[in-house]
Design a protein around this motif. Structure first.
Motif, short mmCIF file in Angstrom:
data_model
loop_
_atom_site.label_atom_id
_atom_site.label_comp_id
_atom_site.label_asym_id
_atom_site.label_seq_id
_atom_site.Cartn_x
_atom_site.Cartn_y
_atom_site.Cartn_z
N ASN A 1 -117.44 -70.17 70.87
CA ASN A 1 -116.80 -70.77 69.71
C ASN A 1 -117.50 -70.25 68.63
OD1 ASN A 1 -119.28 -72.54 69.06
ND2 ASN A 1 -118.56 -73.92 70.48
N SER A 2 -116.95 -70.52 67.28
CA SER A 2 -117.37 -69.82 66.22
C SER A 2 -118.83 -70.32 65.71
CB SER A 2 -116.53 -70.29 65.08
OG SER A 2 -116.53 -71.72 64.83
N THR A 3 -119.61 -71.27 66.21
CA THR A 3 -120.71 -71.83 65.96
C THR A 3 -121.85 -71.16 67.01
OG1 THR A 3 -119.93 -74.17 65.26
CG2 THR A 3 -122.09 -73.64 65.93
N ARG A 4 -121.39 -71.02 68.18
CA ARG A 4 -122.29 -70.52 69.31
C ARG A 4 -122.19 -68.96 69.03
NH1 ARG A 4 -123.54 -71.69 74.03
NH2 ARG A 4 -121.95 -70.26 75.12
N LYS A 5 -121.19 -68.32 69.01
CA LYS A 5 -120.86 -66.88 68.83
C LYS A 5 -121.10 -66.21 69.92
CE LYS A 5 -121.19 -66.76 63.78
NZ LYS A 5 -121.66 -66.04 62.43
N ARG A 6 -121.28 -66.81 71.00
CA ARG A 6 -121.41 -66.19 72.30
C ARG A 6 -120.66 -66.72 73.32
NH1 ARG A 6 -125.67 -69.33 70.77
NH2 ARG A 6 -126.52 -70.84 72.19
N MET A 7 -120.67 -66.23 74.64
CA MET A 7 -119.78 -67.02 75.86
C MET A 7 -120.66 -66.52 76.95
SD MET A 7 -116.18 -65.62 77.01
CE MET A 7 -115.52 -66.23 78.71
N THR A 8 -120.86 -67.32 78.02
CA THR A 8 -121.59 -67.15 79.29
C THR A 8 -120.69 -67.67 80.76
OG1 THR A 8 -123.93 -67.16 78.14
CG2 THR A 8 -123.59 -67.27 80.62
#
Length: 903
Positions: A445-452
Motif C-alpha cells: 500500500n502507499s504507506t508501506r511502499k513494499r510487498m512481501t
C-alpha cells in the motif's frame, strides 16, 4: 436530505472530499457502512438522475444533409439556377441543381459513414457495479448508482462513480484516461490536505478509471455529470467547433465570385443597352456572364477530392469525421500531443537492472517476452550471474501479474509495473508457471511502499520482498555480492541511494527487491519478517517511446511543425521521454508553472519549452488559446476524457481509436485507428497534397472561366453575336473542366512537400501571383477563342460557335497541364505520373466529339459538325499555351537557382 452533487445539507458549498475522513464523508452524504436502503436509493435516483454522462445529441440524417448547403458558393449556384429558370433556361437550371444535389449527397454520405464508424468504435464505459444496499452485496446497473452508495471495487473493474476510499487492500487504479498519469496510482483511506492536486488524491477513485490491482470499498460522492469525468465532458460540450481554414477560404472565394459575377453582369447589360441592344438579349448575356464567372463544378470537385483523400487516409489508419478536416491536417503548424499511449506504448518495460555486482541493460519493448541482457553492450546469460538470477526470481515470485498470449498480441493481467517485472524474468528464461504456492503475503500500500510474499523452499521458508528501493534499503542489513550475503556498509548504502536518484532523474520508475531466509519459529508479522533483509538491487522501468515516434517528430520538424508534449505525467518522466524522442525543450513546465505565468509570459515560454506536465483540462484550453494568438493551426492528440475539451477547441482534434475514451472520440475531427503518432505524419502529408491539388484545380477552373468571360465580353464590345450560349458554358464548366479538375485532385505529392513550412491559414487560396497567372492565361484563352469565332461567324453562326466552343475546350486541356505544378515543368514531375489526368483529357475530347457529331447534342447545345482540319487548326492554336507555361517554369527555376529538392 443531503445534496452531495451540488451543496451540503446545510446549503454550504461542498467540501473537498479528499480532505475529509471516511466518517465525515458518510455524514456529509447521509449514509453508513451498511449502505443505503433500496427506498432511499430509488428516491435519490429520482432526485439526482442516472449515473450517466449527458451526450450531445447526434445530428440526424437530415441535419447532416442540409449542412452540405451551408457553403456560400452553393448558395450562389442555387440562385443562379433560379435565375436561369425564370428566364426560360430550364436546361441550365436543371444542370446546376443536379450538380448541387450530387455534391450534397457525396458530402452527406462521407460524413454519415464517418459517424457510423465512430459509433462502432464506442464501447460502454461501465455496465455493472457492486454496491451494498440494505446491508447486502448487490450487483446493479452502474447507471443506478447514487451519491451515498457504498461501492465495492475489484481488480479489472471500471470505477463507476467518484468514490471516497474507506477501505483498501493493495488497491491501485489506472488514471491515465483522466489525468494522463502513466503509472497506476496507489489508493488508501485517510484525509489529505485541502487543495491536493487531482492526480495526487490517493483517497479517491474517479469514474472512468480502472482498478489494476487489489480491492477496495468506498462511498460514492459524485455521479454522472458531477464526476470529474462528467465535469470535463461538460467543459468539452461548451467549447464551440472551429471552422476549418478551407471552409473559410471557400466561403471567401464564393463571396468574391458572387460580387464579381453581379458586378460584371450589371456592367455589361448597361453597356449593351447603351449600344441599343434588346433588353431580353442583354439579360441572357448577363445570365451567360454570371454562369461563366462562377465555376459550377468547383464545390463538387472539392468534395470529391476530399472524399478520395479521406479514403487514402483511412488506408493509413486515419479516420476523418468531417470532410474539410483532412485538408486542415495539412495546414497544421503545431501538434499538442499527449505522451502516454500516444508517443509511448503505454506498456511499462524494464530497461535496466542494477545489482550490487553489476548493471545490465535489458532490450525489447512492451510485453513481448523477447529480449537480451547486455553487459557493456554484449549479451550475457542472466541466469549465470547469481545476483541477477536471484533478483529476477524474487521479482517474479513477489508478483501477482501474469503474461498471456491473446489474439492481437501479448497482454498483462495485473498492474503494468508488476507485468514489466514478469516480462523481464520471462526474457531471462524464468516462468510464472514454475512459481510454487505461497504461504503468506503482506500486501503493498502507499504507506508501506513494499510487498512481501513467503514461499516454502529447500532449507526453509523465504520472504521475497519488492517495493520502493530506499524503503527496502532502510530495512536491509546485508546485500548479495558474489552470490553471498555480506554486510551492508554505510558507504554501500550511500552509493546505492545516489544511483537510485540517478535512475529517477532519467525518468525511470525505480523498483527494488530484497529477500530473507526466515528463521524457524519466528512470528510472521510484517515487522518481524520485513527486517534484516538481503538487498538484491533495483530495476529501472519506463513506458517506452513508440519506435516510430522519433522519426515522426523529426519529420514534423523538417516540415516546420512544432510538437508540444502535454501530459498529466511526472515532469521528470515526461522530459526524459521527450529527450529520447529528440524533442528539444528547455526543461519542463508543470500546471503550477502555467498558473504562475501571465498569458504573454506563457506565450514566450512556449517558444522554447515543449514539455508540459501535470496539466489539467483548463490548462490545455489555455495553451490552445495562447497558441491561437499567433494564428497557428493547432492539432491536439489525446485519448483521455481530460483531452476532450482541447480536442474540440483545436483546429483539428485527433483521438486515439484503441485506447481513446468515447469523450475524446466524440470531440475529435480525426481518429487514429491504430493509436500511432506516426500516422499523423502520413496524414499531414496527405493533407498538404490535398490542399495543393485544391489550389491547382481552383486556379485552373478560374483561369478557364476568365477565358469564357473574356470571350463573351470581348465579343460584345466588338459588336459580335453572343460567342457562347449559357448551356455551352455549363457543359464546359461541369463536364470537360470538371473531369480534368477532378483528375488534378489526384496529382501525387511533390517530393519536397514535407520540407516546406506550413502555409499561413489566413492566406487566400488565390494569392497575388495566382491572380496574375489566372488573368494572363484566361485572357489568352479568351482572345484565342474570339480569334477563332471571328474567322467563321459571318458564314455560319452555329459552326462559328462550335469552333469557339470546341477551341476553348482544347485550349483549356492544354492549360490544365500548366497547373500540374506551380514550380516544376512536366519533365521534372513526370508526364505520366498522373495517368488519371491523361485519361481525363482523352475523355473530355471524346465527349466533345459526341457533342459535335451526334445530332441530338447538336440540337440541345447548338453545335455543328467540324472537319478534321478544323480540329488540327485548333490543336495548333492551343499548343503555345502549354509551351509558354513550360518556358516560364524553366526560366524561373534557372533564375532562382532552384532544384526540385530545394523547393
Amino acid at each position: 436530505m443531503p445534496v452531495p452533487t451540488g451543496e451540503s445539507a446545510g446549503g454550504r458549498p461542498l467540501p473537498d472530499w479528499h480532505a475529509l475522513s471516511a466518517e465525515e464523508v458518510r455524514r456529509e452524504v447521509g449514509t453508513d457502512p451498511a449502505g443505503l436502503s433500496t427506498g432511499e436509493a430509488e428516491e435519490r435516483l429520482q432526485r439526482y438522475g442516472k449515473n450517466v454522462l449527458r451526450e450531445e445529441a447526434r445530428e440526424t440524417r437530415l441535419q447532416v444533409f442540409l449542412r452540405q448547403f451551408k457553403s456560400i458558393l452553393i448558395v450562389i449556384l442555387i440562385i443562379a439556377a433560379a435565375v436561369s429558370f425564370l428566364v426560360g433556361e430550364a436546361l441550365d437550371a436543371a444542370a446546376i441543381l443536379i450538380i448541387v444535389v450530387l455534391n450534397a449527397i457525396l458530402g452527406y454520405s462521407q460524413e454519415w459513414q464517418a459517424g457510423e464508424a465512430i459509433e462502432a468504435l464506442k464501447k460502454m464505459l461501465v455496465q455493472h457495479a457492486v454496491v451494498v444496499r440494505d446491508g447486502e452485496r448487490r450487483e446493479i446497473d452502474a447507471a443506478g448508482i447514487v451519491p451515498g452508495d457504498v461501492v465495492l471495487l475489484e481488480m479489472g473493474e471500471r470505477v463507476p462513480a467518484d468514490i471516497y476510499i474507506a477501505d483498501a487492500t493493495s488497491l491501485e487504479v489506472d488514471e491515465a484516461p483522466l489525468t494522463g498519469e502513466s503509472s497506476p496510482v496507489d489508493k488508501a483511506p485517510g484525509p489529505l490536505p485541502a487543495g491536493t492536486a487531482l492526480a495526487e488524491r490517493s483517497n479517491m477513485a474517479f469514474a472512468g478509471t480502472t482498478v489494476t490491482n487489489g480491492r477496495g470499498r468506498g462511498v460514492a460522492v459524485a455521479t454522472g455529470m458531477q464526476t470529474e469525468f462528467g465535469r470535463i465532458a461538460g467543459l468539452s460540450q461548451r467549447v464551440a467547433d472551429e471552422t476549418t481554414p478551407l471552409a473559410r477560404q471557400m466561403d471567401r472565394l464564393g463571396r468574391d465570385l458572387g460580387l464579381i459575377a453581379l458586378g460584371i453582369a450589371v456592367l455589361v447589360v448597361a453597356v449593351g443597352l447603351l449600344q441599343q441592344r434588346g433588353l431580353l438579349e442583354m439579360f441572357l448575356v448577363g445570365v451567360s456572364l454570371a454562369v461563366a464567372v462562377i465555376p459550377e463544378g468547383l464545390p463538387a470537385v472539392v468534395t470529391l477530392t476530399l472524399a478520395i483523400g479521406i479514403k487514402t487516409m483511412m488506408r493509413r489508419n486515419c479516420l476523418i469525421r468531417h470532410l474539410p478536416a483532412s485538408e486542415t491536417l495539412g495546414a497544421v503548424s503545431v501538434i499538442c500531443t499527449d505522451k502516454t499511449g500516444t508517443l509511448t506504448r503505454n506498456e511499462m518495460t524494464v530497461v535496466r537492472v542494477r545489482t550490487p555486482d553489476t548493471e545490465v541493460a535489458v532490450t525489447g519493448a512492451g510485453y513481448l517476452p523477447m529480449g537480451e541482457f547486455l553487459l557493456e553492450e554484449k549479451p550475457i546469460d542472466p541466469l549465470a550471474d547469481p545476483g541477477l538470477r536471484q533478483f529476477l526470481r524474487t521479482v517474479l515470485l513477489c508478483n501477482h501479474a501474469t503474461l498471456a498470449l491473446e489474439e492481437g498480441g501479448w497482454r498483462i493481467l495485473g498492474t503494468p509495473t508488476e507485468g514489466a517485472l514478469v516480462v523481464a524474468a520471462e526474457k531471462a528464461g524464468l516462468s510464472r508457471d514454475d512459481v510454487p504456492e505461497a504461504v503468506k503475503e503482506f500486501s503493498f500500500n502507499s504507506t508501506r511502499k513494499r510487498m512481501t510474499i513467503i514461499y516454502p523452499e529447500e532449507g526453509g521458508d523465504v520472504a521475497h520482498v519488492k517495493g520502493a528501493p530506499e524503503v527496502l534499503l532502510a530495512r536491509s542489513s546485508r546485500l548479495l555480492r558474489g552470490g553471498s550475503a555480506v554486510p551492508l556498509t554505510d558507504e554501500d548504502r550511500d552509493a546505492i541511494l545516489r544511483e537510485i536518484e540517478e535512475y529517477a532523474s532519467q525518468g525511470l520508475r525505480v523498483l527494488g527487491a530484497a529477500c530473507r531466509p526466515l528463521p524457524a519459529g519466528i512470528e510472521w508479522t510484517a515487522d518481524t519478517v520485513e527486517t534484516d533483509l538481503v538487498f538484491l538491487g533495483f530495476a529501472g522501468i519506463v513506458d517506452p517511446p513508440r519506435p516510430e515516434a522519433a522519426e515522426a517528430i523529426r519529420l514534423c520538424r523538417s516540415a516546420g511543425i512544432d510538437v508540444i508534449m502535454i501530459t498529466g505525467d511526472n515532469p521528470l518522466t515526461a522530459y526524459a521521454v521527450a529527450r529520447d524522442l529528440g524533442l528539444s525543450s528547455e526543461g519542463a513546465m508543470t500546471g503550477a508553472d502555467l498558473e504562475a505565468l501571465g498569458d504573454d509570459e506563457l506565450e514566450g515560454r512556449l517558444k522554447t519549452t515543449k514539455v508540459l506536465s501535470r496539466v489539467t483540462a483548463e490548462h490545455k484550453l489555455r495553451v490552445i488559446d495562447i497558441l491561437s494568438r499567433d494564428r497557428e493551426v493547432i492539432a491536439m492528440t489525446g485519448d483521455g476524457v481530460n483531452d476532450a475539451p482541447a480536442l474540440k477547441k483545436a483546429s483539428i482534434g485527433i483521438a486515439m481509436g484503441i485506447k481513446g475514451t468515447d469523450a475524446a472520440k466524440e470531440s475529435s475531427d480525426m481518429v487514429l485507428v491504430d493509436d500511432n503518432f506516426a500516422s499523423i505524419v502520413a496524414g499531414v502529408e496527405e493533407g498538404r497534397r490535398e490542399y495543393d491539388n485544391i489550389a491547382r484545380f481552383t486556379r485552373y477552373l478560374l483561369s478557364s472561366n476568365v477565358g469564357e468571360l473574356v470571350a463573351i465580353v470581348g465579343a460584345l464590345l466588338l459588336g459580335l453575336p453572343l460567342i457562347l450560349i449559357p448551356v455551352q458554358i455549363l457543359w464546359i464548366n461541369l463536364v470537360t473542366d470538371g473531369l480534368t479538375a477532378l483528375a488534378l485532385g489526384l496529382e501525387p505529392a511533390e517530393r519536397d512537400v514535407m520540407q516546406r513550412r506550413p502555409r499561413d491559414p489566413q492566406e487566400s487560396i488565390l494569392t497575388r501571383s495566382a491572380y496574375l497567372v489566372i488573368l494572363v492565361l484566361g485572357a489568352w484563352l479568351g482572345l484565342l477563342t474570339i480569334y477563332v469565332f471571328m474567322g467563321h461567324y459571318a458564314v455560319d453562326l452555329d459552326r462559328a460557335r462550335t469552333m469557339a466552343f470546341t477551341g476553348l475546350i482544347i485550349f483549356e486541356l492544354y492549360n490544365v497541364l500548366n497547373f500540374r505544378s506551380f514550380r516544376y515543368p512536366l519533365h521534372r514531375i513526370g508526364f505520366f505520373s498522373n495517368p488519371a489526368l491523361l485519361l481525363a483529357i482523352l475523355g473530355s475530347l471524346a465527349l466533345q466529339a459526341l457533342v459535335v457529331y451526334v445530332p441530338i447534342f447538336n440540337v440541345f447545345l447548338g453545335t455543328a459538325p467540324l472537319t478534321l482540319a478544323d480540329w488540327g487548326l485548333l490543336a495548333l492554336l492551343g499548343l503555345p499555351v502549354l509551351l509558354a507555361g513550360e518556358a516560364y517554369k524553366i526560366f524561373r527555376l534557372r533564375v532562382r537557382g532552384r532544384s526540385p529538392a530545394s523547393g
